[in-house]
Design a protein around this motif. Structure first.
Motif, short mmCIF file in Angstrom:
data_model
loop_
_atom_site.label_atom_id
_atom_site.label_comp_id
_atom_site.label_asym_id
_atom_site.label_seq_id
_atom_site.Cartn_x
_atom_site.Cartn_y
_atom_site.Cartn_z
N CYS A 13 43.51 -38.14 14.86
CA CYS A 13 42.43 -38.46 15.79
C CYS A 13 41.58 -39.64 15.34
O CYS A 13 40.98 -40.33 16.15
CB CYS A 13 41.54 -37.24 16.01
N GLY A 14 41.51 -39.88 14.03
CA GLY A 14 40.74 -41.03 13.53
C GLY A 14 39.24 -40.80 13.52
O GLY A 14 38.48 -41.76 13.48
N SER A 15 38.77 -39.55 13.51
CA SER A 15 37.32 -39.27 13.57
C SER A 15 36.66 -39.18 12.21
O SER A 15 35.45 -39.37 12.12
CB SER A 15 37.07 -37.95 14.29
N CYS A 16 37.41 -38.82 11.15
CA CYS A 16 36.77 -38.34 9.93
C CYS A 16 36.72 -39.38 8.82
O CYS A 16 36.63 -39.03 7.66
CB CYS A 16 37.45 -37.06 9.44
N GLY A 17 36.76 -40.67 9.17
CA GLY A 17 36.69 -41.71 8.15
C GLY A 17 35.38 -41.68 7.39
O GLY A 17 34.31 -41.51 7.99
N LYS A 18 35.45 -41.81 6.05
CA LYS A 18 34.26 -41.86 5.19
C LYS A 18 34.56 -42.81 4.03
O LYS A 18 35.72 -43.09 3.74
CB LYS A 18 33.94 -40.49 4.58
N THR A 60 25.74 -33.51 8.38
CA THR A 60 26.33 -34.01 9.63
C THR A 60 27.49 -34.96 9.35
O THR A 60 27.33 -35.91 8.58
CB THR A 60 25.27 -34.74 10.47
N PHE A 61 28.64 -34.69 9.94
CA PHE A 61 29.80 -35.58 9.81
C PHE A 61 30.73 -35.33 10.98
O PHE A 61 30.70 -34.27 11.60
CB PHE A 61 30.52 -35.37 8.48
N ARG A 62 31.59 -36.35 11.27
CA ARG A 62 32.52 -36.22 12.39
C ARG A 62 33.90 -35.78 11.89
O ARG A 62 34.35 -36.23 10.85
CB ARG A 62 32.68 -37.55 13.11
N TRP A 63 34.57 -34.98 12.68
CA TRP A 63 35.96 -34.64 12.40
C TRP A 63 36.52 -33.99 13.66
O TRP A 63 35.77 -33.57 14.53
CB TRP A 63 36.09 -33.68 11.22
N SER A 64 37.85 -33.96 13.74
CA SER A 64 38.45 -33.21 14.85
C SER A 64 39.79 -32.63 14.46
O SER A 64 39.91 -31.43 14.27
CB SER A 64 38.58 -34.09 16.09
N CYS A 65 40.82 -33.46 14.28
CA CYS A 65 42.17 -32.90 14.27
C CYS A 65 42.63 -32.36 12.92
O CYS A 65 43.52 -31.56 12.84
CB CYS A 65 43.17 -33.95 14.75
N LEU A 73 33.18 -36.78 -6.75
CA LEU A 73 33.31 -37.63 -5.57
C LEU A 73 31.93 -38.08 -5.09
O LEU A 73 30.98 -37.33 -5.16
CB LEU A 73 33.95 -36.89 -4.40
N ARG A 74 31.88 -39.30 -4.60
CA ARG A 74 30.69 -39.78 -3.91
C ARG A 74 31.12 -40.11 -2.48
O ARG A 74 31.96 -40.99 -2.28
CB ARG A 74 30.14 -41.01 -4.63
N ILE A 75 30.62 -39.34 -1.52
CA ILE A 75 31.02 -39.54 -0.12
C ILE A 75 29.88 -40.18 0.65
O ILE A 75 28.75 -39.67 0.65
CB ILE A 75 31.44 -38.21 0.53
N GLU A 76 30.18 -41.33 1.27
CA GLU A 76 29.16 -42.08 1.99
C GLU A 76 29.68 -42.42 3.38
O GLU A 76 30.90 -42.39 3.63
CB GLU A 76 28.84 -43.37 1.23
N PRO A 77 28.78 -42.74 4.31
CA PRO A 77 29.26 -43.13 5.64
C PRO A 77 30.05 -44.43 5.56
O PRO A 77 29.88 -45.21 4.63
CB PRO A 77 27.97 -43.31 6.45
N LEU A 78 30.91 -44.67 6.54
CA LEU A 78 31.72 -45.90 6.57
C LEU A 78 30.82 -47.13 6.48
O LEU A 78 29.81 -47.23 7.17
CB LEU A 78 32.54 -45.95 7.87
N GLU A 79 31.21 -48.04 5.62
CA GLU A 79 30.42 -49.25 5.41
C GLU A 79 30.43 -50.15 6.64
O GLU A 79 31.35 -50.12 7.45
CB GLU A 79 30.97 -50.03 4.20
N HIS A 80 29.42 -51.01 6.73
CA HIS A 80 29.29 -52.04 7.76
C HIS A 80 28.89 -51.50 9.13
O HIS A 80 28.91 -52.24 10.11
CB HIS A 80 30.58 -52.87 7.91
N PHE A 81 28.56 -50.18 9.20
CA PHE A 81 28.09 -49.62 10.48
C PHE A 81 26.73 -48.97 10.27
O PHE A 81 26.47 -48.42 9.20
CB PHE A 81 29.08 -48.57 11.01
N PRO A 82 25.88 -49.00 11.30
CA PRO A 82 24.60 -48.31 11.19
C PRO A 82 24.81 -46.78 11.12
O PRO A 82 25.75 -46.26 11.73
CB PRO A 82 23.87 -48.68 12.50
N LYS A 125 38.42 -44.00 3.53
CA LYS A 125 39.51 -43.01 3.58
C LYS A 125 39.33 -42.12 4.80
O LYS A 125 38.20 -41.85 5.20
CB LYS A 125 39.45 -42.09 2.35
N LEU A 126 40.44 -41.62 5.34
CA LEU A 126 40.35 -40.48 6.25
C LEU A 126 40.12 -39.27 5.37
O LEU A 126 40.94 -38.96 4.50
CB LEU A 126 41.65 -40.31 7.04
N SER A 127 39.02 -38.53 5.59
CA SER A 127 38.70 -37.44 4.66
C SER A 127 39.69 -36.29 4.79
O SER A 127 39.83 -35.48 3.88
CB SER A 127 37.26 -36.98 4.84
#
Lengths: 251, 120
Positions: free
Chosen positions: A63-68, A53-58, A90-99, A75-77
């Motif tokens: 759009c600013g949705s795909c930050g990881k 599960t991950f967010r993305w759009s444009c 690569l090690r891809i993790e969710p954006l830090e400081h957010f639940p 980075k914007l992925s």
């Protein structure tokens, strides 16, 4: 000759309904010169594990949705490319400081509340009717806020900000940049409504000018500069309120 | 949203900013004069002699200059240390403000006393 190399992508997985804590899962992904990190994740979802599960759009840094977090850096992925990490992995993790909501998708509620609190729209005391035409600005008036209007709310700066990580009552880089964007706009008359937030510890004074926000911003917004201008405005407001009835704020 | 409390940080940030100007423009010259030029003999042996220094601190412009350099650099340094503690995760809070800004205030008052309260 088609260029088909393969790279290892380690992805942080977390399903709060079944997992007690996040874990790392590794995938091997083919790529070429044009494959973005986002396309790598899409390859995993399409061919290796449809539950990722991950967010993305444009797909084009608008759009600013795909930050990881990519190897620990926000980075914007869609704007990062697998070729730049090869032959490493690569090690891809969710954006830090957010639940985490699930896997790489984070809960943005805290930021959205802050964004609303800075009133990021033009406030007029009296809206003039359309028949009187548009509000005109000189090129100089436009240039005083233009760069700050490029923010796409991607939250990379919040993941970069150590102050937000230590204490998320801090309003944070993007919201303070957008606050400054409207305060600096000659068409806006809402500065006095925004200054109480600027003047507070949760406003510009929660910042210690680390500057990493401006480094990671994919749209060259320079939030650190916006916050520092907010500090100048707040300092004027602090001292000038003793001299003028309405403080340093325009009446 | 709850009502926001105005921060008193502008006071300390102003002193920090003024100290930053001193630290970037004046301090390097002072380091050069006292740390390099004098030991290397570029200024002559009597450049910072007791008599000359006494004359400096005994004149109002000289005393004012030293007061500004000493006090603003103290405010600048103490502000930076206080915030660096926060950056590395130590929550000094009000105690930190009292200790660090208190030290800057004591240094400022001591500088004022020794420079201005003693007969020029």
């Amino acid at each position: 000759m088609p260029d088909r190399r393969e790279i290892d992508i380690e992805v942080m997985r977390y399903n709060p309904e079944t997992d007690s804590e996040p874990y790392i899962q590794s995938f091997r992904v083919p790529f070429d010169e044009d494959t973005s990190v986002l396309m790598g994740l899409q390859y995993i979802k399409d061919h290796l594990d449809g539950s990722l599960t991950f967010r993305w759009s444009c797909r084009m840094a608008v759009c600013g949705s795909c930050g990881k977090m990519v190897n620990g850096v926000p980075k914007l992925s869609c704007k990062a490319f697998l070729r730049d990490y090869y032959p490493g992995k690569l090690r891809i993790e969710p954006l830090e400081h957010f639940p985490i909501v699930r896997d790489l998708a984070v809960d943005q509620t805290d930021f959205l509340e802050k964004l609303e609190a800075v009133k990021p729209w033009i406030i007029r005391k009296d809206e003039k009717p359309l028949s009187e035409g548009t509000y005109l600005q000189t090129p100089e008036e436009v240039s005083s806020y233009l760069q700050f209007s490029s923010c796409i709310n991607c939250l990379l700066c919040y993941s970069a900000c150590p102050q937000y990580g230590l204490d998320n009552s801090f309003t944070g880089p993007a919201a303070l940049s957008l606050l400054h964007r409207y305060n600096a706009d000659s068409r806006d008359e809402g500065k006095s409504e925004r200054m109480p937030l600027v003047n507070s510890e949760e406003g510009v004074w929660g910042c210690t000018l680390v500057g990493y926000c401006s480094e990671v911003c994919p749209k060259q917004v320079d939030p650190a500069a916006a916050v520092n201008r907010g500090k100048v405005n707040s300092t004027m407001d602090y001292f000038l309120r003793f001299l003028t009835p309405r403080g340093g704020v325009d009446s | 949203m709850k009502p926001m409390k105005r921060s008193n940080e502008p006071i300390f940030w102003s002193l920090f900013g003024a100290g930053g100007v001193v630290a970037s423009l004046v301090a390097p010259a002072l380091v050069f004069i006292t740390g390099l030029a004098l030991p290397l003999g570029l200024l002559g042996p009597d450049a910072l002699s007791y008599e000359r220094m006494l004359a400096l601190v005994s004149s109002l412009p000289g005393a004012l200059f030293l007061f500004v350099v000493i006090s603003l650099l103290l405010w600048h340094t103490m502000h930076r240390i206080n915030h660096s503690l926060h950056d590395i995760g130590i929550k000094a809070g009000l105690g930190g403000k009292v200790i660090f800004y208190g030290l800057a205030l004591v240094g400022t008052m001591a500088a004022a006393y020794f420079l201005f309260a003693t007969p020029l």
